[in-house]
Each structure stands twice: as structure tokens, then as C-alpha cells.
Design a protein around this motif. Structure first.
Motif, mmCIF file in Angstrom:
data_model
loop_
_atom_site.group_PDB
_atom_site.id
_atom_site.type_symbol
_atom_site.label_atom_id
_atom_site.label_comp_id
_atom_site.label_asym_id
_atom_site.label_seq_id
_atom_site.Cartn_x
_atom_site.Cartn_y
_atom_site.Cartn_z
ATOM 1 N N THR A 108 0.831 -1.204 0.000
ATOM 2 C CA THR A 108 0.000 0.000 0.000
ATOM 3 C C THR A 108 0.865 1.252 0.000
ATOM 4 N N ASP A 150 -5.770 -1.471 -6.484
ATOM 5 C CA ASP A 150 -7.011 -0.961 -5.907
ATOM 6 C C ASP A 150 -6.769 0.463 -5.419
ATOM 7 N N LEU A 151 -7.540 1.398 -5.963
ATOM 8 C CA LEU A 151 -7.430 2.794 -5.557
ATOM 9 C C LEU A 151 -8.274 3.024 -4.308
ATOM 10 N N HIS A 152 -7.766 3.834 -3.404
ATOM 11 C CA HIS A 152 -8.525 4.191 -2.205
ATOM 12 C C HIS A 152 -9.098 5.598 -2.305
ATOM 13 N N PHE A 166 -3.297 3.968 -2.813
ATOM 14 C CA PHE A 166 -3.603 2.793 -3.630
ATOM 15 C C PHE A 166 -2.824 1.594 -3.108
#
Length: 206
Positions: A108, A150-152, A166
Motif C-alpha cells: 500500500t 485498488d485505488l482508495h 492505492f
């Protein structure tokens, strides 16, 4: 415009939506994670931009087939769209409830400072997902279905220093460095809030 013309010349009612491809659509970039996100939309949730485009495309297709008054939003929210998808999977001897693969390794990336996400370029993130194993360099290469990004957050979102921006997923942690190289400089945190650009830029007809 060429695709619309080709469809029309073939006797098929055809329109096209020109959408913003500068920013990744939704929050998932990969294979299994994009399927997971799509199922969330079918369940009435999911990222707002994916839902918006899903509804826009569904309305276009239904209008072209003679059903301009169909309530596609209701079909998503009341579960009919999900039921139809599950029926399609079962009709092909598939299991709509089968578990999706998950990656063995994750990494992350966090925000370096307080501010707002001002830029997130789609192409470098796509290359990053490919380098994680989500795509092929050659036809004979294996695809790692659990690999991806995966984008946050998305452009316009506020972040605090240390917030996740991400997450990279792969079966081999050795892939992370090249993926990080791909997205280096492709995203920014700034002091000023920005407005997101419209998702659908233009509707193209014959």
C-alpha cells in the motif's frame, strides 16, 4: 465516429459515448478486482462513476432497442439486474457465487502530506497493473487474475498524511518495484481542491 458509422452502415442502430479516460474508471484495475467491483454495482453499490456509466450505457442500449422508458436504475436497486447476471452465469454452467482469487502479496502506498488528490493518470496505472501480472506481454504469458491495483481515493478527494492512496496486489512481491516505477509521477497531492471532470464528454450518433 468510425464505429458508429460502421454499425449504422450495417443496419444496426448505433451510438457511442465518449468518456473521460484520463482517470481510471472506478477503484479497481485488474481482473478479479474489477469483477468484484462490477458485482458490487449489480448489487446496487460500487463506485459512483462505474454506476453512472453502467446506467448511461444501459439506457442507450435499451433506447436503441425500442425501450426508451425502461427504469434501469430501479433494476439495479431492486436486484433484478443481479438476478439476470446470475441466470446468465448459470446458463453457461458457471457458479455466480464462486470465490474470486486473492493475491498472496500486497503493498500500500500512502499520502505523503495532507491535501487533495489533484491528478491520477489512467495509462501509467494500467501499465502498473500489467507489470503486476494482470496482463500479458506475449500471447503465451499467463495472466495472474488476482494481480492489480485498488485505488482508495480519486482526484478531488481529501487525504491526510499517511492515508492509503492505492494498493498493489501480486503473487510475487518482486513485481512491486517495476509497478511502482510505472506510476511514479502519475499521481499528485496538492493544496487546492479540484472538481472532477464530467464522466461522459459527448454522445455520438450517426
Amino acid at each position: 465516429r468510425t464505429m458508429v458509422a460502421l454499425g449504422t452502415d450495417s443496419g444496426v442502430h448505433t451510438t457511442a459515448l465518449l468518456t473521460d479516460m484520463n482517470v481510471p474508471l472506478g477503484l479497481a484495475i485488474g481482473n478479479a478486482n474489477e469483477v468484484r467491483e462490477s458485482v458490487e454495482v449489480l448489487a446496487g453499490g460500487g463506485p459512483a462513476d462505474v454506476r453512472e456509466l453502467t446506467l448511461a450505457l444501459a439506457r442507450e442500449m435499451l433506447a436503441l432497442s425500442g425501450h426508451p422508458d425502461a427504469d434501469v436504475e430501479k433494476a439495479l436497486d431492486n436486484g433484478r439486474a443481479m438476478d439476470s447476471w446470475k441466470a446468465m452465469i448459470r446458463a453457461q454452467d458457471g457458479d455466480p457465487d464462486a470465490a474470486l482469487p486473492t493475491a498472496r502479496e500486497t503493498h500500500t502506498v500512502t499520502a505523503p502530506a495532507d491535501g487533495f488528490v489533484t491528478r491520477m493518470d489512467a495509462l501509467p496505472f494500467g501499465i502498473g497493473a500489467w507489470r503486476l501480472g494482470a496482463g500479458r506481454a506475449r500471447a503465451e504469458d499467463a495472466v495472474v487474475f488476482a494481480a492489480g491495483i485498488d485505488l482508495h481515493v480519486k482526484p478531488g478527494d481529501a487525504v491526510r498524511a499517511g492515508d492509503p492512496v492505492f494498493t498493489l496486489s501480486a503473487d510475487d512481491a518482486a513485481r512491486f518495484d517495476r509497478a511502482l516505477d510505472a506510476v511514479d509521477g502519475a499521481w499528485e497531492i496538492g493544496a487546492e481542491h479540484i472538481e472532477r471532470a464530467p464522466l461522459v464528454r459527448e454522445r455520438i450518433t450517426a
